[in-house]
Design an enzyme around this catalytic site. Sequence first.
Site, short mmCIF file in Angstrom:
data_model
loop_
_atom_site.label_atom_id
_atom_site.label_comp_id
_atom_site.label_asym_id
_atom_site.label_seq_id
_atom_site.Cartn_x
_atom_site.Cartn_y
_atom_site.Cartn_z
N PHE A 87 0.66 -1.05 0.29
CA PHE A 87 0.16 0.05 0.18
C PHE A 87 0.96 1.53 -0.21
CE2 PHE A 87 -3.08 3.81 2.24
CZ PHE A 87 -4.00 2.96 0.99
N ASP A 206 -6.95 -11.60 3.31
CA ASP A 206 -5.57 -11.10 3.71
C ASP A 206 -4.89 -11.89 5.00
OD1 ASP A 206 -3.35 -10.69 2.11
OD2 ASP A 206 -3.85 -8.37 2.15
N1 LIG Z 1 -1.26 0.32 13.70
C1 LIG Z 1 -0.26 0.05 13.33
N2 LIG Z 1 0.62 0.48 14.67
C2 LIG Z 1 2.04 -0.14 14.03
N3 LIG Z 1 2.97 -0.29 13.32
C3 LIG Z 1 2.29 -0.55 12.07
C4 LIG Z 1 0.95 -0.25 11.69
N4 LIG Z 1 0.54 -0.55 11.28
C5 LIG Z 1 1.47 -1.31 10.54
N5 LIG Z 1 2.57 -0.97 10.63
C6 LIG Z 1 3.61 -1.41 9.83
O1 LIG Z 1 3.97 -1.11 9.10
C7 LIG Z 1 4.16 -2.14 8.51
C8 LIG Z 1 3.84 -2.02 7.12
O2 LIG Z 1 2.53 -2.48 6.82
P1 LIG Z 1 1.34 -2.63 5.86
O3 LIG Z 1 0.05 -3.48 6.30
O4 LIG Z 1 1.32 -0.59 4.84
O5 LIG Z 1 1.81 -3.62 4.82
P2 LIG Z 1 2.56 -5.34 4.62
O6 LIG Z 1 1.35 -6.10 5.89
O7 LIG Z 1 3.62 -5.46 5.21
O8 LIG Z 1 1.80 -5.82 3.75
P3 LIG Z 1 0.72 -5.91 2.63
O9 LIG Z 1 1.21 -5.00 1.77
O10 LIG Z 1 1.54 -6.88 2.55
O11 LIG Z 1 -0.60 -6.20 3.71
C9 LIG Z 1 3.87 -3.39 9.08
O12 LIG Z 1 4.26 -4.62 9.50
C10 LIG Z 1 3.64 -2.87 10.36
O13 LIG Z 1 5.31 -3.51 10.64
#
Ligand SMILES: Nc1ncnc2c1ncn2[C@@H]1O[C@H](COP(=O)(O)OP(=O)(O)OP(=O)(O)O)[C@@H](O)[C@H]1O
Length: 428
Positions: A87, A206
Amino acid sequence: MTIKRSSKPSWLNCFKNQEHVPKIEKTLEPHNSMKRRSTYIDSVSLMQSKDVSDSLPGSNLYVFTLAELRVITQSFASCNFLGEGGFGPVHKGFIDDKLRPGLKAQPVAVKLLNLEGGQGQREWLTEVVFLGELRHPHLVKLIGYCCEDEHRLLVYEYMPRGSLESQLFQRFSISLPWSTRIKIALGAAKGLTFLHEAKNPVIYRDFKTSNILLDSDYTAKLSDFGLAKDGPEGDDTHVSTRVMGTHGYTAPEYLMTGRLTASSDVYSFGVVLVELLTGRRSMDETRPHREQNLAEWARPLLKRATKFNRIMDSRLEGQYPETGAQKVAELAYQCLNRRPKERPTMSMIVDTLEPLTNFDDTSFGTFVYVAPTVVECSTNKTSKDGHKDINEHHHRQHDGKHNRTKSPVVYCETNLQKNPSVRTSSPE
Ligand SMILES: Nc1ncnc2c1ncn2[C@@H]1O[C@H](COP(=O)(O)OP(=O)(O)OP(=O)(O)O)[C@@H](O)[C@H]1O
Ligand SMILES: [Mg+2]
């Protein structure tokens, strides 16, 4: 500063300044009076109207300006960078109690849609619609969003221990104890149960370790509803949809047919259970060929009491209860059943995991807790106008401390098996 509480769906005003100005759809009902959130999202995505602002009356999200989010995140300072998925980048920020009446001072995580990325506006919209409505102790709380010009951001409660992915697989962190792994599995199972048993059920689509976020006490919360779908209606047994998800977690029948059911989430849950048992990633191309897909490799080993010990995470150093681990292995085996109807439901999974939570890790010796490193924000890189380029992360490599192996997210038809690293942004 003008921050408005979105009693109205002002996120739809996002379309105001766009080239393709959405058109009014007079018959559009508010989404929460419409049974199908997905239908609502479809209609909004197709809309050519800039006045659909009465469509989300029930939303209790705050609307932030980009300027406010810059202040909150110290201009998206790199020391506040938390991670990045498909994202876009995620930064930590802090909201003070003066920002909005009723909004308490708290740390937040601000997720910025990568304008060049593949996941796009539709997922942003889906996240706002689903998480704006759904509230549960095991779902991450969406506090608000920003929708200014082409910018799309989401503001969540901050989860201090990051994702299960980082906790489980980071090479230099201490290993998660057995009881914590069970607590996380149970919390995530409760989150999925809530979605599957909601009045208007939701298929999450997901489920994976990077989407399970952890509170300070390791309470698990599901994040990322960009791929969520309404469950089947009436006598329908499934939802037919384009195959989307993450390679290694996607249920084989959904992969082959595009037929999505709640059991597809159960399969993904089974994969995460195996990751918790083995400490291995769902897909690992560094392993010998037959071990690369975790579910396929582990499945035959899970059902044999004599064999499952061989696949247990060596970082647990044998500190787990034999019968408890065997029950989890059996449960994972059932979740990974090739026949979706024979998989357990999420509430059956909760019932199985609940009695396994009272294991005392300290009975095996001392558990040493190592506090996570805190990085001080000493400097802020800002542009001449005082703003850091919020898209900076799109153009540069992250330094080592932020690196992680990204799960290959797949947004394409059934070529998932053929090319697991494909990313497309094609809408459903
Ligand atoms: N609410 C939150 N609080 C703390 N850290 C967060 C939060 N949301 C996301 N993160 C951090 O940001 C990282 C990236 O999150 P994101 O959901 O964008 O991607 P992802 O889950 O790693 O990958 P994908 O795009 O495959 O879902 C997470 O792995 C986490 O470490
Ligand atoms: Mg995620």
